[in-house]
Design a protein around this motif. Structure first.
Motif, PDB file in Angstrom:
ATOM      1  N   SER A 146      -1.278   3.125  -6.938  1.00  0.00           N
ATOM      2  CA  SER A 146      -2.000   2.145  -6.123  1.00  0.00           C
ATOM      3  C   SER A 146      -2.433   1.003  -7.021  1.00  0.00           C
ATOM      4  O   SER A 146      -2.670   1.205  -8.221  1.00  0.00           O
ATOM      5  CB  SER A 146      -3.234   2.786  -5.472  1.00  0.00           C
ATOM      6  OG  SER A 146      -4.084   1.806  -4.894  1.00  0.00           O
ATOM      7  N   CYS A 153     -11.183  -2.027  -7.185  1.00  0.00           N
ATOM      8  CA  CYS A 153     -10.993  -2.237  -5.746  1.00  0.00           C
ATOM      9  C   CYS A 153     -12.212  -1.669  -5.040  1.00  0.00           C
ATOM     10  O   CYS A 153     -12.470  -0.459  -5.115  1.00  0.00           O
ATOM     11  CB  CYS A 153      -9.717  -1.536  -5.277  1.00  0.00           C
ATOM     12  SG  CYS A 153      -9.479  -1.578  -3.488  1.00  0.00           S
ATOM     13  N   ARG A 192      -2.641  -3.015   0.251  1.00  0.00           N
ATOM     14  CA  ARG A 192      -3.167  -2.575   1.547  1.00  0.00           C
ATOM     15  C   ARG A 192      -2.006  -2.485   2.528  1.00  0.00           C
ATOM     16  O   ARG A 192      -1.460  -3.502   2.966  1.00  0.00           O
ATOM     17  CB  ARG A 192      -4.229  -3.562   2.029  1.00  0.00           C
ATOM     18  CG  ARG A 192      -5.301  -2.923   2.880  1.00  0.00           C
ATOM     19  CD  ARG A 192      -6.155  -1.977   2.083  1.00  0.00           C
ATOM     20  NE  ARG A 192      -7.136  -1.297   2.943  1.00  0.00           N
ATOM     21  CZ  ARG A 192      -7.517  -0.068   2.751  1.00  0.00           C
ATOM     22  NH1 ARG A 192      -7.000   0.640   1.762  1.00  0.00           N
ATOM     23  NH2 ARG A 192      -8.411   0.495   3.528  1.00  0.00           N
ATOM     24  N   MET A 198      -5.263   3.766   6.018  1.00  0.00           N
ATOM     25  CA  MET A 198      -5.904   2.462   5.932  1.00  0.00           C
ATOM     26  C   MET A 198      -6.836   2.230   7.107  1.00  0.00           C
ATOM     27  O   MET A 198      -7.922   1.651   6.961  1.00  0.00           O
ATOM     28  CB  MET A 198      -4.837   1.359   5.896  1.00  0.00           C
ATOM     29  CG  MET A 198      -5.392  -0.048   5.751  1.00  0.00           C
ATOM     30  SD  MET A 198      -4.443  -1.302   6.641  1.00  0.00           S
ATOM     31  CE  MET A 198      -4.878  -0.947   8.342  1.00  0.00           C
ATOM     32  N   THR A 201     -10.658   2.892   7.210  1.00  0.00           N
ATOM     33  CA  THR A 201     -11.610   1.973   6.604  1.00  0.00           C
ATOM     34  C   THR A 201     -12.053   0.961   7.658  1.00  0.00           C
ATOM     35  O   THR A 201     -11.299   0.626   8.574  1.00  0.00           O
ATOM     36  CB  THR A 201     -10.955   1.237   5.409  1.00  0.00           C
ATOM     37  OG1 THR A 201     -10.537   2.214   4.454  1.00  0.00           O
ATOM     38  CG2 THR A 201     -11.907   0.269   4.749  1.00  0.00           C
ATOM     39  N   ASN A 206     -10.672  -4.385   5.890  1.00  0.00           N
ATOM     40  CA  ASN A 206      -9.230  -4.633   5.890  1.00  0.00           C
ATOM     41  C   ASN A 206      -8.919  -6.111   6.131  1.00  0.00           C
ATOM     42  O   ASN A 206      -7.976  -6.658   5.547  1.00  0.00           O
ATOM     43  CB  ASN A 206      -8.545  -3.772   6.946  1.00  0.00           C
ATOM     44  CG  ASN A 206      -8.514  -2.307   6.559  1.00  0.00           C
ATOM     45  OD1 ASN A 206      -8.346  -1.973   5.394  1.00  0.00           O
ATOM     46  ND2 ASN A 206      -8.675  -1.429   7.533  1.00  0.00           N
ATOM     47  N   VAL A 209      -9.390  -7.986   2.924  1.00  0.00           N
ATOM     48  CA  VAL A 209      -8.234  -7.813   2.042  1.00  0.00           C
ATOM     49  C   VAL A 209      -7.090  -8.719   2.496  1.00  0.00           C
ATOM     50  O   VAL A 209      -6.438  -9.375   1.677  1.00  0.00           O
ATOM     51  CB  VAL A 209      -7.771  -6.342   2.019  1.00  0.00           C
ATOM     52  CG1 VAL A 209      -6.445  -6.219   1.280  1.00  0.00           C
ATOM     53  CG2 VAL A 209      -8.827  -5.464   1.372  1.00  0.00           C
ATOM     54  N   LEU A 218      -1.124  -7.721   5.777  1.00  0.00           N
ATOM     55  CA  LEU A 218      -1.067  -6.378   5.229  1.00  0.00           C
ATOM     56  C   LEU A 218       0.396  -5.958   5.112  1.00  0.00           C
ATOM     57  O   LEU A 218       1.265  -6.486   5.806  1.00  0.00           O
ATOM     58  CB  LEU A 218      -1.831  -5.403   6.129  1.00  0.00           C
ATOM     59  CG  LEU A 218      -3.308  -5.737   6.370  1.00  0.00           C
ATOM     60  CD1 LEU A 218      -3.919  -4.727   7.336  1.00  0.00           C
ATOM     61  CD2 LEU A 218      -4.092  -5.790   5.074  1.00  0.00           C
TER      62      LEU A 218
END
Length: 253
Positions: A146, A153, A192, A198, A201, A206, A209, A218
């Motif tokens: 990752s 992060c 992401r 995902m 979260t 998100n 990000v 994404l």
């Protein structure tokens, strides 16, 4: 790609399912391995319906005996395993808002479980399958790390970041150990990616990000899968010990 066998962990959904499907569509026989037997079997059955040789296997990768049994079952059903994709991983969040647990409040058992699955799980699979690859004189191992293993992060917990950073070191060391036997070892560091994990979260996190990603979106599981297909193909025969970011430029290092 033909008459090759892949063993993909966490293959029941998300990135793992996309990678297993992409390898199957590229002509490999695939063992879909997941801790959830129903997900593993459903994914394998869908591949079989497309004309692919496949098998669904249930195994908790943190349990070496379970991994060894799954490896034996895959070889018995499909043939010697040449490709290993260590994808299985978890990233626990606290509460309905998808918030991570901070280090000072993290239950020790949660730390241990993440390390056991994300890091020890990869070791268990390598331990079970690398002897067969050595005997064949060839093999491909892809570890799913990752970008959180490269830099800070604020979405993930310290256990997840530590496990993914360790996977990067694990990848580089294994590349040195296994290279003389014709086995390449590489890692993919997704950013992401739009997966069920995902979505655990908070949507606001998100979206933040997405806005901080140069490509302003994404990623999709299939985009990680395309990189996996390359790293397990003959086209990458001289690539080993590398970490490939598939992150749209997010958290560039």
């Amino acid at each position: 790609m033909s008459a090759r066998v892949a063993f993909v962990t966490g293959a029941g959904r998300g990135i793992g399912r996309a990678q297993a499907d992409a390898l199957a569509d590229a002509g490999l026989a695939v063992a879909y391995v997941d801790h959830d037997a129903a997900l593993a079997n459903e994914a394998a059955e869908a591949a079989i319906a497309r004309g692919v040789a496949a098998i669904g296997l249930a195994a908790d990768v943190s349990d070496y005996a379970a991994v060894a049994a799954a490896a034996q079952a895959a070889a018995a059903a499909l043939g010697p395993v040449e490709v290993l994709v260590n994808n299985a991983g978890i990233s626990p969040k606290s509460g309905a808002d998808g918030r991570r647990a901070e280090a000072w409040e993290m239950p020790p058992e949660e730390w241990r479980r993440v390390i056991d699955v994300n890091l020890t799980g990869a070791f268990n699979c390598v331990r079970a399958l690398s002897p067969g690859m050595k005997a064949q004189g060839k093999g491909r191992i892809v570890n799913i790390a990752s970008v959180a293993g490269r830099t800070y992060c604020d979405i993930v917990g310290v256990h997840y970041a530590a496990s993914k950073a360790a996977l990067i070191g694990f990848t580089k060391h294994l590349a040195g150990e296994l290279g003389p036997y014709g086995i390449t070892v590489n890692a993919i560091a997704p950013g992401r990616i739009d997966t069920p994990m995902m979505r655990g979260t908070a949507s606001t996190a998100n979206e933040a990000v997405r806005l901080s990603t140069p490509l302003r979106r994404l990623g999709q599981p299939e985009e990680v899968a395309a990189t996996c297909v390359f790293l397990t193909s003959d086209a990458s025969a001289f690539v080993t010990g590398q970490v490939v970011d598939v992150a749209g430029g997010w958290l560039m290092t």
